[in-house]
Design an enzyme around this catalytic site. Sequence first.
Site, short mmCIF file in Angstrom:
data_model
loop_
_atom_site.label_atom_id
_atom_site.label_comp_id
_atom_site.label_asym_id
_atom_site.label_seq_id
_atom_site.Cartn_x
_atom_site.Cartn_y
_atom_site.Cartn_z
N HIS A 63 0.80 -1.23 0.00
CA HIS A 63 0.00 0.00 0.00
C HIS A 63 0.83 1.27 0.00
O HIS A 63 0.40 2.29 -0.53
CB HIS A 63 -1.02 -0.04 1.12
CG HIS A 63 -2.13 -0.97 0.78
ND1 HIS A 63 -2.17 -2.26 1.24
CD2 HIS A 63 -3.17 -0.83 -0.07
CE1 HIS A 63 -3.22 -2.86 0.71
NE2 HIS A 63 -3.84 -2.02 -0.08
N GLU A 77 -11.09 -10.90 -5.49
CA GLU A 77 -9.67 -10.93 -5.14
C GLU A 77 -9.28 -12.20 -4.41
O GLU A 77 -8.13 -12.43 -4.10
CB GLU A 77 -9.24 -9.68 -4.37
CG GLU A 77 -10.18 -9.22 -3.29
CD GLU A 77 -9.80 -7.86 -2.70
OE1 GLU A 77 -8.77 -7.29 -3.05
OE2 GLU A 77 -10.59 -7.37 -1.86
N ASP A 87 -4.46 -8.52 -4.75
CA ASP A 87 -4.66 -9.65 -3.86
C ASP A 87 -4.88 -10.95 -4.64
O ASP A 87 -4.39 -12.00 -4.23
CB ASP A 87 -5.85 -9.39 -2.93
CG ASP A 87 -5.43 -8.49 -1.78
OD1 ASP A 87 -4.37 -8.76 -1.19
OD2 ASP A 87 -6.15 -7.53 -1.49
N CYS A 145 -9.71 -3.08 -10.47
CA CYS A 145 -9.12 -1.94 -9.76
C CYS A 145 -7.77 -2.31 -9.16
O CYS A 145 -7.17 -1.51 -8.44
CB CYS A 145 -10.08 -1.43 -8.69
SG CYS A 145 -10.55 -2.69 -7.50
C1 PEP Z 1 -6.54 -5.36 -4.94
O1 PEP Z 1 -6.34 -6.24 -4.10
O2 PEP Z 1 -6.26 -5.48 -6.14
C2 PEP Z 1 -7.12 -4.08 -4.54
C3 PEP Z 1 -7.43 -3.15 -5.42
O3 PEP Z 1 -7.26 -3.84 -3.19
P1 PEP Z 1 -6.05 -3.41 -2.24
O4 PEP Z 1 -4.86 -3.12 -3.10
O5 PEP Z 1 -6.49 -2.22 -1.48
O6 PEP Z 1 -5.87 -4.63 -1.40
MG MG Z 2 -7.24 -6.03 -2.17
#
Ligand code: PEP
Ligand code: MG
Length: 577
Positions: free
Chosen positions: A191, A433, A457, A504
């Site tokens: 993140h 995910e 994920d 996403c």
């Molecule tokens: C993902 O897992 O692709 C996602 C968009 O969520 P995050 O990156 O916040 O886990």
């Molecule tokens: Mg995720």
Amino acid sequence: MTKTLKGIAASDGIAVAPAYILVEPDLSFTKHSINDVDSEISRYKKAVSDSTAEVEKIRDVAKKSLGEEGAQVFEAHLMILNDPEFTGAIETEIKNSSINAEAALDKTAQKFIKIFEGMTDNPYMQERAADVRDVSKRIMAHLLGKKLPNPASIDHEVIVVAHDLTPSDTAQLNKKYVKGFVTDVGGRTAHSAIMARSLELPAVVGTGSITKDIKDGQNMIVDGLDGVAIVEPSDDQVAEYKQKGEDFLKQKAEWAKLKDKPSVTADGKKFTIAANIGTPNDMPGVHENGAEAVGLYRTEFLYMDSSDFPTEDNQFEAYKAVIEGMKGKQVIIRTMDIGGDKHLDYWDLPQEMNPFLGVRAIRLSLKNENIFRTQLRALLRASAYGKLGIMFPMIGTLAELRQAKGILNEEKDKLIKKGVKIGDDLQVGMMIEVPAAAILADQFAKEVDFFSIGTNDLIQYTMAADRGNDNVSYLYQPYNPSVLRLIKHTIDSAHENGIWCGMCGEAAGDNTMFPILLSMGLDEYSMSATSILRIRSLMKKLSTTDLKELANQACYVSETAEDNEKLVNDFMAKLNK
Ligand code: PEP
Ligand code: MG
């Protein structure tokens, strides 16, 4: 001496500046008895007054760079430093036990932390435990003559160097002074790397040893395009990289011409390119980069940026600001995804052996219904201000989805009964995910309005490779046919059931992945805002007719991720001929 380190390119761009090392010092001490109680108490009092002066300075800088809200945590620290009950208890401990100030501080702080943590019926008081911990650490550092790093107090141009950066460290970085960052560990989809992209900060992660290879203040280069960090570069290298940075900016200026253009392929097919955001503060970037929607609003940052659970009204205001800001364009807001690498200082959750496989995201929301319901009410109220999609993260079973939807519907009915307006366009969707959800996508598709594939994920769970661990980054393979088959099955299942499918995860903005996804017919591509114009420019060059066979080849003919990289490279080379 010049030293070049190779890491993972986490966020585009080049920066040259002195290093600011963000490393926690060793605060260990030995307990011993003392003879001169008075001088030990004065030593302790000096550490408290030095800590107070330091926190006041940090608070003033934080107020300027992060605003009143960002500085709030430091006000809480000052209150503890000025609290005679706390500081007096330490003095009494020194006096009564004739022990050194460090030992008395540690003993008393542990006692206070335990008391606060035990106040399970009062989250506000529980949160004070984290403040006591922070304040004690600062006093301890002064007693030991060590310096604590503080990202919020940076007031000159630097490149932040750290072993790892937590998302909350990253949130404190002030873009005016922090020109980039380099870490020892981490992956492209951790993140902190995702946040670096939304802050448009060049970043290289996973260098292995940068904190050992550089001293505070030494000049350095961060090349977030190729994943290189250079310690004490030569003048020639500085000139070369400054040129590379300028070329990158020129390329960006070319892409910028597409800002107000639609996202269309060479054969005129229209798709949606959306932005991922973490807070309403990211909205200028969304507009500057011509996003056609917000495809993912990671609401957990709202929780992480505050010193207590955000109230329903606070949340409502934040969601409404984003929805109104998009002026009728779709906004997908994800319910909080706490856990994994995202923590709240004020929510002491049990330590888990494998946090990414533990009580995270929807699992945590379903276990803490009150917190979940507060968020859902805020979202439902905000839905009246535009086109909202509510999305649940990390759904693994139909039971979880049905439970989450059930709670949402209960809150919706209650609000409607009270006369609160709910948006007519409200959609309810889920992230794909967890591989289990991708495999059963045909069944899930019957119960939601849309899917959004979270590849960050999905890849880590499919390949069993921690997304933040550079030691297994070789296994973190977006182009692996196994991952692509799950993605294709998800998209096909969505379309067979008449719903739309987006993505996403970071793969949506990846140059190699993009032609494959377009070939699969993915409807919406949501990415860091800074990737949008690059992908729009790539989309313009691709024709869906030419791409027809690419997805099948990538899923069923290719055997490895490398095969797929070659497949796309060859395809692009033919196109550019
Ligand atoms: C993902 O897992 O692709 C996602 C968009 O969520 P995050 O990156 O916040 O886990
Ligand atoms: Mg995720």
